[in-house]
Design a protein around this motif. Structure first.
Motif, mmCIF file in Angstrom:
data_model
loop_
_atom_site.group_PDB
_atom_site.id
_atom_site.type_symbol
_atom_site.label_atom_id
_atom_site.label_comp_id
_atom_site.label_asym_id
_atom_site.label_seq_id
_atom_site.Cartn_x
_atom_site.Cartn_y
_atom_site.Cartn_z
ATOM 1 N N VAL A 1 2.476 69.062 63.459
ATOM 2 C CA VAL A 1 1.984 69.547 62.167
ATOM 3 C C VAL A 1 1.218 68.422 61.482
ATOM 4 O O VAL A 1 1.663 67.267 61.481
ATOM 5 C CB VAL A 1 3.162 69.992 61.269
ATOM 6 C CG1 VAL A 1 2.660 70.475 59.922
ATOM 7 C CG2 VAL A 1 3.986 71.072 61.963
ATOM 8 N N SER A 2 0.094 68.736 60.908
ATOM 9 C CA SER A 2 -0.710 67.742 60.181
ATOM 10 C C SER A 2 -0.592 67.954 58.678
ATOM 11 O O SER A 2 -0.450 69.085 58.208
ATOM 12 C CB SER A 2 -2.185 67.841 60.595
ATOM 13 O OG SER A 2 -2.360 67.441 61.936
ATOM 14 N N ALA A 3 -0.657 66.858 57.949
ATOM 15 C CA ALA A 3 -0.614 66.916 56.488
ATOM 16 C C ALA A 3 -1.507 65.820 55.918
ATOM 17 O O ALA A 3 -1.608 64.732 56.499
ATOM 18 C CB ALA A 3 0.816 66.743 55.986
ATOM 19 N N VAL A 4 -2.153 66.102 54.816
ATOM 20 C CA VAL A 4 -2.960 65.094 54.125
ATOM 21 C C VAL A 4 -2.042 64.335 53.175
ATOM 22 O O VAL A 4 -1.415 64.922 52.288
ATOM 23 C CB VAL A 4 -4.118 65.739 53.354
ATOM 24 C CG1 VAL A 4 -4.880 64.678 52.554
ATOM 25 C CG2 VAL A 4 -5.066 66.448 54.324
ATOM 26 N N VAL A 5 -1.936 63.025 53.400
ATOM 27 C CA VAL A 5 -1.043 62.177 52.604
ATOM 28 C C VAL A 5 -1.778 60.888 52.237
ATOM 29 O O VAL A 5 -2.946 60.709 52.578
ATOM 30 C CB VAL A 5 0.250 61.844 53.402
ATOM 31 C CG1 VAL A 5 1.013 63.115 53.745
ATOM 32 C CG2 VAL A 5 -0.083 61.066 54.677
ATOM 33 N N HIS A 6 -1.065 59.994 51.555
ATOM 34 C CA HIS A 6 -1.656 58.708 51.184
ATOM 35 C C HIS A 6 -1.250 57.632 52.185
ATOM 36 O O HIS A 6 -0.101 57.594 52.636
ATOM 37 C CB HIS A 6 -1.209 58.298 49.779
ATOM 38 C CG HIS A 6 -1.763 59.160 48.692
ATOM 39 N ND1 HIS A 6 -1.177 60.361 48.321
ATOM 40 C CD2 HIS A 6 -2.858 59.007 47.904
ATOM 41 C CE1 HIS A 6 -1.885 60.902 47.341
ATOM 42 N NE2 HIS A 6 -2.897 60.105 47.063
ATOM 43 N N TYR B 1 -6.428 58.682 50.991
ATOM 44 C CA TYR B 1 -6.059 59.911 51.684
ATOM 45 C C TYR B 1 -6.307 59.780 53.187
ATOM 46 O O TYR B 1 -7.369 59.298 53.616
ATOM 47 C CB TYR B 1 -6.855 61.102 51.146
ATOM 48 C CG TYR B 1 -6.375 61.599 49.803
ATOM 49 C CD1 TYR B 1 -5.138 62.236 49.680
ATOM 50 C CD2 TYR B 1 -7.148 61.426 48.653
ATOM 51 C CE1 TYR B 1 -4.681 62.701 48.450
ATOM 52 C CE2 TYR B 1 -6.704 61.884 47.417
ATOM 53 C CZ TYR B 1 -5.472 62.513 47.332
ATOM 54 O OH TYR B 1 -5.027 62.958 46.109
ATOM 55 N N ILE B 2 -5.320 60.214 53.972
ATOM 56 C CA ILE B 2 -5.460 60.257 55.427
ATOM 57 C C ILE B 2 -4.772 61.532 55.929
ATOM 58 O O ILE B 2 -4.012 62.167 55.199
ATOM 59 C CB ILE B 2 -4.808 59.040 56.126
ATOM 60 C CG1 ILE B 2 -3.308 58.962 55.783
ATOM 61 C CG2 ILE B 2 -5.532 57.751 55.794
ATOM 62 C CD1 ILE B 2 -2.540 57.990 56.653
ATOM 63 N N GLU B 3 -5.049 61.885 57.161
ATOM 64 C CA GLU B 3 -4.348 62.997 57.799
ATOM 65 C C GLU B 3 -3.305 62.408 58.734
ATOM 66 O O GLU B 3 -3.634 61.607 59.611
ATOM 67 C CB GLU B 3 -5.322 63.881 58.573
ATOM 68 C CG GLU B 3 -4.689 65.178 59.060
ATOM 69 C CD GLU B 3 -5.727 66.139 59.628
ATOM 70 O OE1 GLU B 3 -5.436 66.789 60.643
ATOM 71 O OE2 GLU B 3 -6.825 66.234 59.048
ATOM 72 N N ALA B 4 -2.058 62.765 58.526
ATOM 73 C CA ALA B 4 -0.952 62.253 59.330
ATOM 74 C C ALA B 4 -0.235 63.412 60.010
ATOM 75 O O ALA B 4 -0.287 64.552 59.546
ATOM 76 C CB ALA B 4 0.029 61.461 58.471
ATOM 77 N N GLU B 5 0.456 63.099 61.094
ATOM 78 C CA GLU B 5 1.081 64.126 61.917
ATOM 79 C C GLU B 5 2.575 63.878 62.063
ATOM 80 O O GLU B 5 3.021 62.740 62.109
ATOM 81 C CB GLU B 5 0.409 64.105 63.298
ATOM 82 C CG GLU B 5 0.736 65.272 64.193
ATOM 83 C CD GLU B 5 -0.054 65.204 65.498
ATOM 84 O OE1 GLU B 5 -0.928 66.067 65.713
ATOM 85 O OE2 GLU B 5 0.204 64.280 66.302
ATOM 86 N N TYR B 6 3.335 64.936 62.125
ATOM 87 C CA TYR B 6 4.757 64.846 62.466
ATOM 88 C C TYR B 6 5.105 66.013 63.371
ATOM 89 O O TYR B 6 4.291 66.921 63.589
ATOM 90 C CB TYR B 6 5.634 64.821 61.212
ATOM 91 C CG TYR B 6 5.655 66.084 60.393
ATOM 92 C CD1 TYR B 6 6.613 67.081 60.622
ATOM 93 C CD2 TYR B 6 4.741 66.292 59.368
ATOM 94 C CE1 TYR B 6 6.641 68.244 59.854
ATOM 95 C CE2 TYR B 6 4.758 67.454 58.602
ATOM 96 C CZ TYR B 6 5.708 68.424 58.854
ATOM 97 O OH TYR B 6 5.741 69.572 58.096
ATOM 98 N N GLY B 7 6.305 65.991 63.930
ATOM 99 C CA GLY B 7 6.714 67.023 64.856
ATOM 100 C C GLY B 7 7.719 67.977 64.254
ATOM 101 O O GLY B 7 8.516 67.604 63.388
ATOM 102 N N ALA C 1 5.378 55.195 60.340
ATOM 103 C CA ALA C 1 4.138 54.494 60.649
ATOM 104 C C ALA C 1 2.926 55.414 60.611
ATOM 105 O O ALA C 1 1.796 54.956 60.429
ATOM 106 C CB ALA C 1 4.241 53.822 62.018
ATOM 107 N N ALA C 2 3.147 56.722 60.749
ATOM 108 C CA ALA C 2 2.032 57.667 60.695
ATOM 109 C C ALA C 2 1.376 57.686 59.320
ATOM 110 O O ALA C 2 0.184 57.974 59.195
ATOM 111 C CB ALA C 2 2.523 59.069 61.056
ATOM 112 N N ALA C 3 2.155 57.386 58.283
ATOM 113 C CA ALA C 3 1.619 57.390 56.924
ATOM 114 C C ALA C 3 1.626 56.014 56.277
ATOM 115 O O ALA C 3 0.789 55.723 55.424
ATOM 116 C CB ALA C 3 2.421 58.350 56.046
ATOM 117 N N SER C 4 2.589 55.168 56.677
ATOM 118 C CA SER C 4 2.788 53.884 55.987
ATOM 119 C C SER C 4 2.806 52.705 56.958
ATOM 120 O O SER C 4 3.411 51.673 56.684
ATOM 121 C CB SER C 4 4.114 53.923 55.216
ATOM 122 O OG SER C 4 4.228 55.097 54.437
#
Length: 379
Positions: free
Chosen positions: A61-66, A72-78, A91-94
């Motif tokens: 799943v992708s989400a737009v986060v900081h 703003y970036i697009e990050a992914e999680y499962g 690490a995907a977001a921070s």
């Protein structure tokens, strides 16, 4: 013969799934009729989300986060196949990998984006979140993450402070009234292989601050800030966890997860093995083959190989290890429960060449070890 293939990645050359493919080819060359089950593993760090998601027949799943600096970036999680569990890597977001070397500054970076990923998963209805906290760019004790979830951090004038490392010392009060109510019923398990306390000589700032861009002055100020947030959070939540093993992980996100998420910290490799039901496979196996890029002292202190060795010993199943660099003695291998360990290097070569030929090297080494094992077992 039932052979379980359960390697970690070879960093810089092969992902764990590619190691599985290479080992499988080697087994087939030596013993075409073997029953092979492949289960790629990880130690809770990089790549863990992919392995757990794919292992549960889940989706990404992708989400737009900081990012750590607020961009703003697009990050992914499962998301697991049944939709009940989210697999998130902070690490995907921070992560430090999101910043250029000149952008590294733990005064300014925060974990807000990690909190946004958590919110996104919670809003999808998950009941459990497994959070990997390796590779952080931050030293904010998780206050950025907490701010995204609705916690408020106030200074002596009862004004909101920007939740970053620089402002840790300014916090005098934590407000919890506006925390998202969907957070409370969710079970949080944090994959954490670091045992550092939150602050002090062996804490998050002094041990990991420099690699995130902190000079000596910044390190000292960050450490004071971590001590301050510990004092305030202890009063707020009624528990002092700053000395807990892992509290200093990911710039203090370990402590933040305990305070703000009521999380449990666990060894990453244990989580992965549990989620992939590796113990059940080992009970059926005649041989387990694992591997990673380098086998050394760290390998024997909580990595994939050690976790497998413990389970194999318990079930009296031989464990063979293939690796790029073998830096443990025969005595250490024996004491760890490793039956057979071998470097895949078959001639002198530099690192670049070894990485280029890694697939064939692993395949060839596996062929020889399986031939040896199978011939011995037939006698």
């Amino acid at each position: 013969m039932y052979i379980l293939v359960a390697p970690d990645k070879f960093r810089g050359s092969l992902e764990a799934t590619e190691v599985c493919q290479s080992v499988t080819e080697g087994i087939r060359l030596a013993f075409p009729d073997a029953k092979i089950v492949s289960t790629p593993l990880a130690d809770g760090g990089e790549g863990t989300t992919r392995i757990l998601t794919e292992g549960s027949n889940g989706k990404f799943v992708s989400a737009v986060v900081h990012d750590p600096l607020g961009r703003y970036i697009e990050a992914e999680y499962g998301l697991s196949g049944d939709g009940n569990t989210a697999f998130i890597e902070m690490a995907a977001a921070s992560g430090l990998n999101l910043l250029k070397p000149e952008e590294r500054n733990p005064f300014l970076t925060n974990t807000f984006g990690t909190g946004e990923l958590i919110l996104h998963a919670v809003n999808s209805g998950v009941k459990k979140i497994i959070l990997g906290i390796g590779g952080s760019a931050t030293t904010d004790a998780g206050i950025g993450m907490a701010a995204a979830l609705g916690f408020e951090f106030l200074d002596e004038n009862e004004q909101n402070v920007n939740p970053n490392g620089e402002n840790l010392s300014s916090i005098k009060n934590i407000k919890t009234e506006n925390v998202n109510p969907l957070i409370k019923p969710v079970e949080f398990i944090v994959a954490c292989d670091v045992t550092n306390p939150l602050y002090g000589e062996f804490g998050a700032a002094y041990i990991y601050g420099p690699q995130k861009g902190a000079d000596q002055v910044m390190v000292a100020k960050l450490d004071m800030g971590l001590k301050n947030i510990s004092d305030i959070a202890t009063k707020t939540f009624g528990k002092n966890i700053s000395g807990n093993p892992g509290a200093g992980a990911a710039g203090g996100l370990g402590a933040g997860a305990l305070w703000f998420l009521n999380a449990k910290l666990r060894e990453g490799v244990s989580i992965v093995m549990e989620q992939t039901n590796i113990a059940e496979h080992i009970q059926k196996a005649d041989l387990v083959i694992t591997g990673e890029g380098k086998v050394d002292d760290q390998t024997l202190q909580g990595k994939v190989v050690k976790g497998l060795a413990d389970l194999c010993q318990k079930n009296n199943v031989p464990l063979a290890v293939v690796c790029g660099t073998l830096m443990i003695t025969p005595e250490e291998a024996q004491n760890a429960g490793i039956t057979y360990a071998v470097s895949v290097l078959n001639r002198p070569m530099d690192l670049q060449q070894a990485e280029k030929e890694a697939f064939s090297l692993v395949c060839d080494a596996t062929f020889h070890l399986v031939r040896l094992f199978f011939n011995k077992s037939r006698k």
